[in-house]
Scaffold this motif. Structure first.
Motif, short mmCIF file in Angstrom:
data_model
loop_
_atom_site.label_atom_id
_atom_site.label_comp_id
_atom_site.label_asym_id
_atom_site.label_seq_id
_atom_site.Cartn_x
_atom_site.Cartn_y
_atom_site.Cartn_z
N ARG A 343 0.86 -1.02 0.00
CA ARG A 343 -0.12 0.07 0.09
C ARG A 343 0.94 1.41 -0.11
N ASP A 346 0.26 5.76 3.74
CA ASP A 346 -1.02 6.23 4.19
C ASP A 346 -0.96 7.21 5.42
N ARG A 369 -5.17 13.17 4.07
CA ARG A 369 -4.75 11.70 4.53
C ARG A 369 -4.68 10.90 3.37
N GLU A 443 -12.62 2.42 2.20
CA GLU A 443 -12.65 2.62 3.57
C GLU A 443 -13.46 3.65 4.02
N ASP A 467 -11.04 1.67 8.96
CA ASP A 467 -11.50 3.06 8.67
C ASP A 467 -13.05 2.92 8.25
N ARG A 477 -11.69 6.25 15.31
CA ARG A 477 -11.42 4.92 15.82
C ARG A 477 -10.37 4.91 16.70
#
Ligand code: PEP
Ligand code: MG
Length: 591
Positions: A343, A346, A369, A443, A467, A477
């Protein structure tokens, strides 16, 4: 099974990582917007503490100069003035003098003195008549936060202990958690956090027990001489237990190990339902620099998520393209033919990093983000990462995944940059991968709602339930106060997962779930029943999920999913799921 407690102090928090840790306390100073703990120091420790402050000032200055250099071309005159002002502030004699004065007078740690000095100056600035000067309070806060980060980084690294300890703190950032030496840690007791806060995710991947949501007042009273038990199964934290209580918990830890060994027997068998459907199980990695030799012997389908952002937020220097190539290459070679989903960074939300973004955000989880930061603010870092990924891609089975996608244009823009980067490498004559699967993380509810459109322009989906729950149910969260609402199996979330699966089918692409939900055995069955093709989770969760998958039929899983979609409340869904686990594995109830 809960051992009898005959103790002076015990507290109930939220269990976020299973296991039992027993040992002495290691207190880390907290920071961020949370007041740091006051740690009393002796007269003799004052010079060392002041030295620590100066080291943090020097580190902050270095980072600010590096950031200024990196952003030079993009800064307008006004930004440049702000940078110059920040550099002056961090070395300002009255600011530093006030912090030093507090360290000496209050005999306290530098973090606490900094916090006090910041509050003092904020008040002074805010009372000023001149609006321009009043606004300088924000600059002070910005500089103070950087300085605090550097002080905290330092105190986290300073875990030079001879014995293993239970780490106690108000807040631990993901980067601080990652920086701790796991061999020295028995578990975590924190004031802030929740099951899917990134600190909890890291605790689980380190196989360390963790409890969050313990009141700050209880933690303030703890000191290094205290012994604690942290029960990551029930969320109980016991301070200075008597020997009988401690013995009870030691037996509980042993019983948990035995149950775990029983549950994982047959781990080499395929994750296949009793009516013959395979649900491939992949592993999540919280760092690209992991040893993946375990993949060969475990029957794991591949690496379903590599969180690369920690590489950027854990170090005082950003990794270069060549350094990244070496890291990804090692990972891809280690995984052999198995697919590796890397990924892209992030960064943002709770994974903030000093020196990466110069923007102050009131709501970072709703701000720049993931892909937003990559496309809008740090395209330079994004390009470097993509170059490194394409270069290392020739060494294995690479898949690239984009986090926090909320629109098709973000995917198109990413594809455009990938094409540019590929052409650049081509013209430089550098060997690289030209064609590889590009995936999108689902997400947010928005992404799930446009899953059909997204599925036509990418090659796979991975649903980030951590998410997805946060954004669907409007629950931070990492906030322990609203964690009572945090249920991945809430019907609203299940409906969105279903929408994502249907969207994927429309485009003919596969869907994985890589959020914590996949690691919960009963919820894993529910996900399979909803049509998810693969589950990716922390390695330690795989044996139990595999065993659960092997004990159910896909026919039942689909029926359960259909019933769950008709429920209006989490409690009803959980009652349905309870039958999957409790009936088949009564021994789980013993924990
Ligand atoms: C998720 O959101 O579920 C996910 C896997 O990503 P992260 O936890 O890193 O935000
Ligand atoms: Mg996520």
């Amino acid at each position: 099974m809960n051992p009898a407690e005959n103790v002076v102090n015990s507290f109930q928090g939220i269990a976020v990582s299973p296991g039992i840790g027993i040992g002495r306390v290691m207190k880390l100073a907290g920071s961020g917007s949370v007041a740091p703990d006051r740690i009393e120091i002796s007269e003799a420790e004052i010079p060392g503490e002041i030295q620590r402050l100066h080291a943090a000032v020097a580190a902050t200055e270095r980072q600010m100069i590096a950031l200024q250099e990196e952003l030079r071309d993009r800064l307008n005159d006004n930004d440049a003035k702000i940078f110059a002002f920040h550099l002056l502030l961090v070395k300002d004699n009255s600011f530093l003098g006030e912090i030093e004065r507090r360290i000496r007078a209050d005999r306290c740690n530098a973090e606490f003195a900094l916090y006090g000095a910041l509050n003092h100056f904020q008040e002074v600035f805010s009372a000023l008549k001149d609006e321009y000067l009043r606004e300088r309070a924000l600059d002070l806060r910005d500089v103070g936060a950087r300085l605090m980060d550097n002080l905290r980084a330092d105190s986290a690294v300073l875990m030079d202990l001879d014995d293993r300890r239970v780490v106690v703190a108000a807040t631990l950032t993901p980067s601080e958690t990652a920086r701790l030496d796991p061999a020295k840690v028995l578990g975590f007791v924190l004031e802030n956090g929740s099951v899917t806060s990134h600190t909890a995710i890291l605790a689980r991947s380190l196989n360390l027990p963790a409890v969050v949501g313990i009141p700050g007042a209880a933690l303030t009273n703890l000191c290094a001489a205290d012994r604690v038990i942290v029960d990551g199964f029930t969320g109980r934290v016991i301070v200075n237990p008597d020997s009988r209580t401690e013995e009870g918990y030691r037996l509980k830890a042993k019983a948990a190990d035995e149950i775990h060994s029983r549950m994982i027997a047959g781990a080499e068998l395929p994750p296949e339902t009793i009516d013959g459907f395979t649900v491939p199980l992949a592993v999540n990695l919280d760092s690209a620099s992991c040893d993946v030799s375990f993949l060969k012997r475990s029957g794991i389908a591949g690496i379903g998520l590599v969180r690369t952002e920690f590489m950027f937020i854990n170090s005082s220097r950003l990794p270069s393209e060549d350094e990244q190539v070496e890291i990804y290459k090692k990972l891809l070679i280690g995984a052999g033919d198995l697919p590796v989903v890397i990924r892209t960074m992030d960064i943002g939300g709770d994974k903030a990093a000093a020196g990466i973004s110069s923007i102050f955000e009131a709501n970072p989880f709703l701000g720049l983000r993931g892909i937003r930061l990559a496309l809008r603010e740090r395209r330079d870092l994004f390009r470097t990462q993509l170059r490194a990924l394409l270069r290392s891609g020739v060494f294995g089975s690479l898949r690239v995944m984009i986090p926090m996608v909320t629109s098709v244009s973000e995917v198109w823009e990413t594809r455009e940059i990938i094409n540019q980067v590929s052409e650049e490498l081509e013209s430089e004559g550098v060997e690289h991968l030209r064609d590889f699967p590009l995936g999108v993380m689902i997400e947010t509810p928005g992404a799930a709602m446009i899953a059909g459109d997204l599925s036509r322009i990418c090659d796979f989906f991975s649903i980030g339930t951590n998410d997805l729950v946060q954004y669907t149910r409007a629950i931070d969260r990492g906030n322990e106060h609203v964690s009572y609402l945090y249920h991945p199996d809430h019907p609203s979330v299940l409906k969105l997962i279903k929408a994502a699966v249907e969207g994927a089918r429309a485009g003919g692409i596969p869907v994985t779930v890589c959020g914590q939900m996949a690691a919960d055995p009963a919820q894993a069955v529910l996900l399979a029943g909803l049509g998810v093709n693969e589950l990716s989770m922390v390695e330690s969760a795989i044996p139990l999920v595999r065993r659960t998958i092997r004990s159910v039929s896909m026919y039942d899983a689909v029926r359960v999913a259909e019933e769950a979609l008709k429920c209006a409340r989490t409690a009803d869904v959980e009652a349905l799921l309870g039958t999957i686990l409790r009936e088949r594995f009564p021994e789980l109830g013993e924990l």
